[in-house]
Design a protein around this motif. Structure first.
Motif, mmCIF file in Angstrom:
data_model
loop_
_atom_site.group_PDB
_atom_site.id
_atom_site.type_symbol
_atom_site.label_atom_id
_atom_site.label_comp_id
_atom_site.label_asym_id
_atom_site.label_seq_id
_atom_site.Cartn_x
_atom_site.Cartn_y
_atom_site.Cartn_z
ATOM 1 N N SER A 35 0.961 -1.150 0.471
ATOM 2 C CA SER A 35 -0.044 0.163 -0.039
ATOM 3 C C SER A 35 1.083 1.439 0.283
ATOM 4 N N ARG A 36 1.910 1.176 0.724
ATOM 5 C CA ARG A 36 3.043 2.352 0.924
ATOM 6 C C ARG A 36 4.383 1.307 1.342
ATOM 7 N N MET A 37 5.210 2.091 0.643
ATOM 8 C CA MET A 37 6.267 1.918 0.808
ATOM 9 C C MET A 37 7.469 2.783 0.670
ATOM 10 N N ASP A 38 8.739 3.355 1.996
ATOM 11 C CA ASP A 38 9.827 4.045 2.299
ATOM 12 C C ASP A 38 10.469 3.543 1.251
ATOM 13 N N PRO A 39 10.886 4.503 0.422
ATOM 14 C CA PRO A 39 12.192 4.762 -0.705
ATOM 15 C C PRO A 39 12.805 3.752 0.033
ATOM 16 N N ARG A 40 13.533 4.400 1.633
ATOM 17 C CA ARG A 40 14.017 3.860 2.172
ATOM 18 C C ARG A 40 14.453 2.334 2.772
ATOM 19 N N ASN A 41 13.611 2.268 2.535
ATOM 20 C CA ASN A 41 13.051 0.883 3.666
ATOM 21 C C ASN A 41 13.480 -0.032 2.237
ATOM 22 N N TYR A 42 14.427 -0.797 3.259
ATOM 23 C CA TYR A 42 14.869 -2.641 3.254
ATOM 24 C C TYR A 42 14.020 -3.472 1.878
ATOM 25 N N ARG A 43 13.011 -3.210 2.346
ATOM 26 C CA ARG A 43 11.920 -4.512 1.187
ATOM 27 C C ARG A 43 11.845 -3.534 0.592
ATOM 28 N N HIS A 44 11.833 -4.510 -1.025
ATOM 29 C CA HIS A 44 11.447 -3.890 -1.903
ATOM 30 C C HIS A 44 10.375 -4.365 -2.336
ATOM 31 N N ASP A 60 -11.456 -3.940 2.397
ATOM 32 C CA ASP A 60 -9.663 -2.912 2.487
ATOM 33 C C ASP A 60 -9.668 -2.382 3.900
ATOM 34 N N VAL A 61 -8.660 -3.345 4.177
ATOM 35 C CA VAL A 61 -7.891 -3.749 5.619
ATOM 36 C C VAL A 61 -6.017 -3.076 4.616
ATOM 37 N N VAL A 62 -5.862 -1.703 5.700
ATOM 38 C CA VAL A 62 -4.176 -1.549 5.246
ATOM 39 C C VAL A 62 -3.766 -1.521 6.607
ATOM 40 N N PHE A 63 -2.288 -2.384 7.083
ATOM 41 C CA PHE A 63 -1.837 -2.433 8.001
ATOM 42 C C PHE A 63 -0.569 -2.021 7.931
ATOM 43 N N ASP A 64 -0.902 -0.880 8.674
ATOM 44 C CA ASP A 64 0.198 0.378 9.082
ATOM 45 C C ASP A 64 1.812 0.336 9.505
ATOM 46 N N TYR A 65 2.425 0.330 9.279
ATOM 47 C CA TYR A 65 3.860 0.430 10.066
ATOM 48 C C TYR A 65 4.633 1.021 10.444
ATOM 49 N N GLY A 66 4.377 2.125 9.370
ATOM 50 C CA GLY A 66 5.086 3.456 9.569
ATOM 51 C C GLY A 66 6.173 3.519 8.887
ATOM 52 N N ASP A 67 6.936 3.598 7.892
ATOM 53 C CA ASP A 67 7.638 3.413 6.820
ATOM 54 C C ASP A 67 7.482 2.418 6.207
ATOM 55 N N TYR A 68 6.176 0.997 5.779
ATOM 56 C CA TYR A 68 5.774 1.122 5.336
ATOM 57 C C TYR A 68 4.160 0.481 5.108
ATOM 58 N N ALA A 69 3.487 0.360 4.259
ATOM 59 C CA ALA A 69 1.612 -0.619 4.678
ATOM 60 C C ALA A 69 1.137 -1.391 3.476
ATOM 61 N N ILE A 70 0.566 -2.656 4.506
ATOM 62 C CA ILE A 70 0.789 -3.760 3.301
ATOM 63 C C ILE A 70 -1.369 -3.816 3.440
#
Length: 279
Positions: free
Chosen positions: A51-60, A254-264
């Motif tokens: 849903s959202r990914m900080d470009p600095r996150n190690y996850r791609h 319509d579920v969003v899990f928000d972990y701050g620097d990324y979201a699923i």
């Protein structure tokens, strides 16, 4: 990442008096029982995506799915889940394969669970146990067979996942928008979660025009936002937040899990409603 907690919010109920509902109105147990009877037995399939990914996150990248099988039975609520998620990282792919099987009594005072979590084929965590509360609004305790000889004390007013959702529905129907309670969901041997929930105003009645939502046509629903605080930490900000659309039958979309620097995001792809057994 506490991925095995992602869908452990479904359904709730307690005993036969009036008990406090954390920060919110008092709830009537007869009302909770009535809401519990309306929860639909169903099988649901969700797909997971970024849903959202900080470009600095190690996850791609993140992909995967969840299979959820909920049964509103005569003696309680059974919930079987299988969760697969693959995360692409700087160090290569990580595959989480988790199952959680649980049962919760209709009076909200007993909760059995078994959790198995594998990472890239290796066992990462395995839990097996039963939680009980002394009385509605009372303290509780979790006794584990895995890990052996392990116990966890639970605070006053603790509830289990099914009861938490039923209380959310009771609050939503009454137009109350805030609920705060400690919740134990079977995902940890050493902590529970303090969950603050914000409930929106009622949404327009579901039209059922979207094929997957056809079984929910005519149902009321609300947007819910949950903030999870782990009991073992002293913190001002939540570990993570979950937002979703909650239908009056207990089904979510319509579920969003928000972990701050990324979201699923979890998207409902298939929904099979099952008739309730005659009791």
């Amino acid at each position: 990442m506490p991925v095995f907690r992602l869908f452990l919010w479904l359904l709730l109920l307690t005993s036969m008096s009036v008990v406090p509902a954390g920060a919110g109105r008092a709830v009537d147990i007869a009302e909770l029982r009535a809401i519990g009877r309306e929860l639909l037995s169903h099988r649901a399939f969700y797909t997971l995506s970024v849903s959202r990914m900080d470009p600095r996150n190690y996850r791609h990248g993140i992909s995967g799915g969840l299979k959820l099988d909920f049964v509103n039975a005569c003696d309680g609520y059974a919930l079987n889940q299988r969760f697969l998620i693959e995360t692409t990282t700087d160090d290569g792919p990580i595959l989480n394969d988790m199952t959680l099987n649980s049962w919760e009594s209709q009076d909200g005072q007993r909760f059995r669970f078994r959790l198995k979590d594998e990472v890239n084929g290796d066992l990462d965590q395995e839990l097996d146990g039963e939680a009980t509360v002394s009385e509605p609004g009372g303290e509780g305790i979790v006794r584990f067979t895995l890990p052996p000889d392990t116990e966890l004390a639970l605070p006053r007013n603790v509830v289990f996942p099914t009861e938490h959702t039923i209380r959310l529905l009771a609050m939503a129907r009454a137009g109350t928008n805030w609920l705060q309670l400690p919740v134990y969901d079977g995902s940890s041997a050493d902590s529970y979660a303090d969950i603050g929930a914000f409930i929106s105003a009622e949404l327009p009645v579901e039209t059922g025009e979207k094929e997957v939502l056809a079984p929910l046509k005519g149902q009321r629903s609300w947007r819910v936002r949950l903030a999870y605080f782990t009991s073992e930490k002293m913190q001002d900000t939540p570990d993570y937040e979950i937002g979703y659309r909650l239908y009056e039958s207990g089904i979510v979309d319509d579920v969003v899990f928000d972990y701050g620097d990324y979201a699923i995001r979890a998207t409902l792809r298939q929904l099979d409603v099952k008739p309730r057994d005659a009791c």
